[in-house]
Design a protein around this motif. Structure first.
Motif, PDB file in Angstrom:
ATOM      1  N   ASP A  24      39.106  -3.516   1.147  1.00 23.11           N
ATOM      2  CA  ASP A  24      40.266  -3.851   0.033  1.00 23.11           C
ATOM      3  C   ASP A  24      40.769  -2.316  -0.259  1.00 23.11           C
ATOM      4  O   ASP A  24      41.951  -2.082  -0.389  1.00 23.11           O
ATOM      5  CB  ASP A  24      39.946  -4.419  -1.148  1.00 23.11           C
ATOM      6  CG  ASP A  24      39.785  -5.801  -0.715  1.00 23.11           C
ATOM      7  OD1 ASP A  24      40.319  -6.410   0.130  1.00 23.11           O
ATOM      8  OD2 ASP A  24      39.301  -6.758  -1.705  1.00 23.11           O
ATOM      9  N   ARG A  28      44.049   0.072   0.294  1.00 25.35           N
ATOM     10  CA  ARG A  28      45.032   0.482  -0.761  1.00 25.35           C
ATOM     11  C   ARG A  28      45.115   2.071  -0.236  1.00 25.35           C
ATOM     12  O   ARG A  28      46.207   2.531  -0.421  1.00 25.35           O
ATOM     13  CB  ARG A  28      44.390   0.214  -1.955  1.00 25.35           C
ATOM     14  CG  ARG A  28      45.206   1.096  -3.171  1.00 25.35           C
ATOM     15  CD  ARG A  28      44.610   0.803  -4.480  1.00 25.35           C
ATOM     16  NE  ARG A  28      44.717  -0.538  -4.900  1.00 25.35           N
ATOM     17  CZ  ARG A  28      44.092  -0.954  -5.982  1.00 25.35           C
ATOM     18  NH1 ARG A  28      43.940   0.002  -7.154  1.00 25.35           N
ATOM     19  NH2 ARG A  28      44.276  -2.086  -6.615  1.00 25.35           N
ATOM     20  N   ASP A  31      47.607   2.479   2.478  1.00 24.55           N
ATOM     21  CA  ASP A  31      48.932   2.561   1.990  1.00 24.55           C
ATOM     22  C   ASP A  31      49.475   4.060   1.130  1.00 24.55           C
ATOM     23  O   ASP A  31      50.480   4.291   1.486  1.00 24.55           O
ATOM     24  CB  ASP A  31      49.362   1.460   1.120  1.00 24.55           C
ATOM     25  CG  ASP A  31      49.166   0.261   1.522  1.00 24.55           C
ATOM     26  OD1 ASP A  31      49.267  -0.113   2.962  1.00 24.55           O
ATOM     27  OD2 ASP A  31      48.857  -0.887   1.078  1.00 24.55           O
ATOM     28  N   THR A  32      48.598   4.499   0.570  1.00 29.78           N
ATOM     29  CA  THR A  32      48.730   5.776  -0.112  1.00 29.78           C
ATOM     30  C   THR A  32      48.847   6.817   0.883  1.00 29.78           C
ATOM     31  O   THR A  32      49.599   7.937   0.370  1.00 29.78           O
ATOM     32  CB  THR A  32      47.877   5.921  -1.143  1.00 29.78           C
ATOM     33  OG1 THR A  32      47.702   4.745  -2.066  1.00 29.78           O
ATOM     34  CG2 THR A  32      48.014   7.204  -2.038  1.00 29.78           C
ATOM     35  N   ALA A  68      45.383   6.149  -6.856  1.00 31.51           N
ATOM     36  CA  ALA A  68      45.632   4.954  -6.043  1.00 31.51           C
ATOM     37  C   ALA A  68      44.382   3.805  -6.580  1.00 31.51           C
ATOM     38  O   ALA A  68      44.357   2.641  -6.516  1.00 31.51           O
ATOM     39  CB  ALA A  68      45.590   5.216  -4.527  1.00 31.51           C
TER      40      ALA A  68
END
Length: 402
Positions: A24, A28, A31-32, A68
């Motif tokens: 997970d 994330r 995406d960052t 993030a």
């Protein structure tokens, strides 16, 4: 400019949940950091690497990674906030991947101490490093390099089992230069093979002196990651040891050193093992430890990184990590060495835990050959055992009661 950043994320969750959360978190971060490559390396480790034309992007990337992770994570309907540590290293395009990884591991260790999080493989000391590189061949020709030895002793009996050879440079103008200042220069200058072969040859010679004094001890030598897949070095090292006939040698390697060419490195380690060279896994637990590699390596010894040993009696978690590592190594038929043993309390606790061998300033600092012979003659290890006997009895009782 090629930049490599390795991030370690520490979580206090169960194993299964930690595995899910690792992915997970990687999602994330992806995406960052859309231009980065991410790999979940373990329950508590995520590796990130990327390229950029500017060196300031690493600091910006670290800030973005921290940001993030500020929001909590939803895991099976429960919200968890993470406390993370990030260590990064950067170098020019074409920089050695192993060196970058080692620099990142060192940065991560510093981050754990709250010191710094970024290292540069080419920094303000670059000119001094270049000068050292130019002088290394001359130093080997003129016999300016010397070997120091640090004993490894049995935890319970305190009998010396073997020694680790540590190279030093006795520079005619600068005095004693420690390996941290010239090993990297030798690796960059493609001289580490010659330096290591010199070390093997000198260790074999010193070992014969030790035998003549009545001490038959295996000598362990550190092997750079650059050399594990170097066919010419492997052949030359095997020939040196075969030709000696009576050499009793061990090689200490880190798991990080296998990353460059796993298949080649593992094959050559098996070749070393086949001719009687004992393989020791150094700095285990310091960063990129992987069971996938550990089970493939023909190692008979595992060294727990001193980071865990120095905090053994002042941390709640480190004793659990050390104890589980000892149990794992024993299940794989490996002896365990704890390096960085500096206090009687640490020695006592390690002994109770079942650690096989210890190494550190409590026993002896790295010393020259003559001093080593005197140490062995005077049974320095036995003195350490007597000094720690009372501490051992007290901690043993406390451990069993707990």
């Amino acid at each position: 400019m090629e930049i490599a950043n390795f991030a370690a994320l520490r979580r206090s969750l169960g194993t299964a949940r930690a595995n899910f959360l690792g992915h997970d978190l990687a999602d994330r971060l992806a995406d960052t950091l859309p231009n980065a490559r991410l790999h979940v390396a373990g329950q508590r480790m995520i590796e990130v690497d990327f390229e950029s034309d500017t060196d300031d992007v690493l600091d910006d990337t670290i800030r973005r990674a921290y940001a993030a992770c500020e929001d909590a994570f939803d895991l099976d309907g429960e919200w968890h906030r993470l406390s993370i540590l990030i260590g990064g290293a950067c170098g020019r395009a074409g920089s050695d991947d192993v060196l970058l990884a080692e620099e990142a591991e060192a940065a991560l260790a510093e981050a754990r101490q709250g010191v710094t999080t970024v290292r540069h493989t080419l920094d303000d000391t670059r000119e001094a490093s270049i000068q050292l590189t130019q002088e290394i061949d001359r130093a080997l020709d003129r016999d300016e390099m010397v070997l120091m030895y640090q004993p490894k002793v049995h935890a319970r009996s305190q009998a010396v089992a073997s020694v680790e050879a540590l190279i030093r440079w006795q520079h005619p103008e600068r005095g004693l230069i420690l390996p941290g200042d010239f090993i990297t220069a030798a690796e960059r200058g493609q001289q580490i093979d010659r330096m290591t072969l010199w070390t093997i040859s000198r260790a074999i010679r010193d070992q014969r002196v030790l035998r003549a004094s009545g001490h038959d001890l295996r000598v362990f030598i550190n092997i750079s990651g650059q050399l594990l897949a170097d066919a010419a070095f492997v052949q030359a090292a095997c020939k040196l040891i075969d030709d000696a006939g009576d050499a009793s040698i061990g090689f200490e390697v880190t798991e990080t050193s296998v990353i460059r060419d796993p298949a080649g490195a593992i094959a050559n380690l098996k070749r070393f093992d086949a001719i009687g060279i004992r393989i020791s896994i150094d700095d285990y637990g310091s960063g990129l430890s992987s069971l996938a590699y550990l089970k493939q390596l023909p190692a008979s010894e595992l060294k727990i990184d001193k980071l865990f040993v120095t905090q053994l009696t002042s941390s709640n978690r480190d004793p659990l990590i050390v104890r589980s590592t000892i149990d794992l190594a024993h299940a794989l038929d490996m002896e365990v060495v704890a390096e960085g043993v500096e206090t009687p309390a640490a020695l006592a606790l390690l002994t109770v835990m079942g650690c096989d061998l210890v190494q550190g300033f409590l026993i002896s600092r790295p010393i020259g050959l003559d001093a080593l012979i005197a140490f062995l003659r005077d049974e320095g290890g036995a003195r350490a055992a007597r000094q720690t006997r009372q501490s051992f009895l007290e901690l043993a009782g406390a451990w069993k009661r707990g």
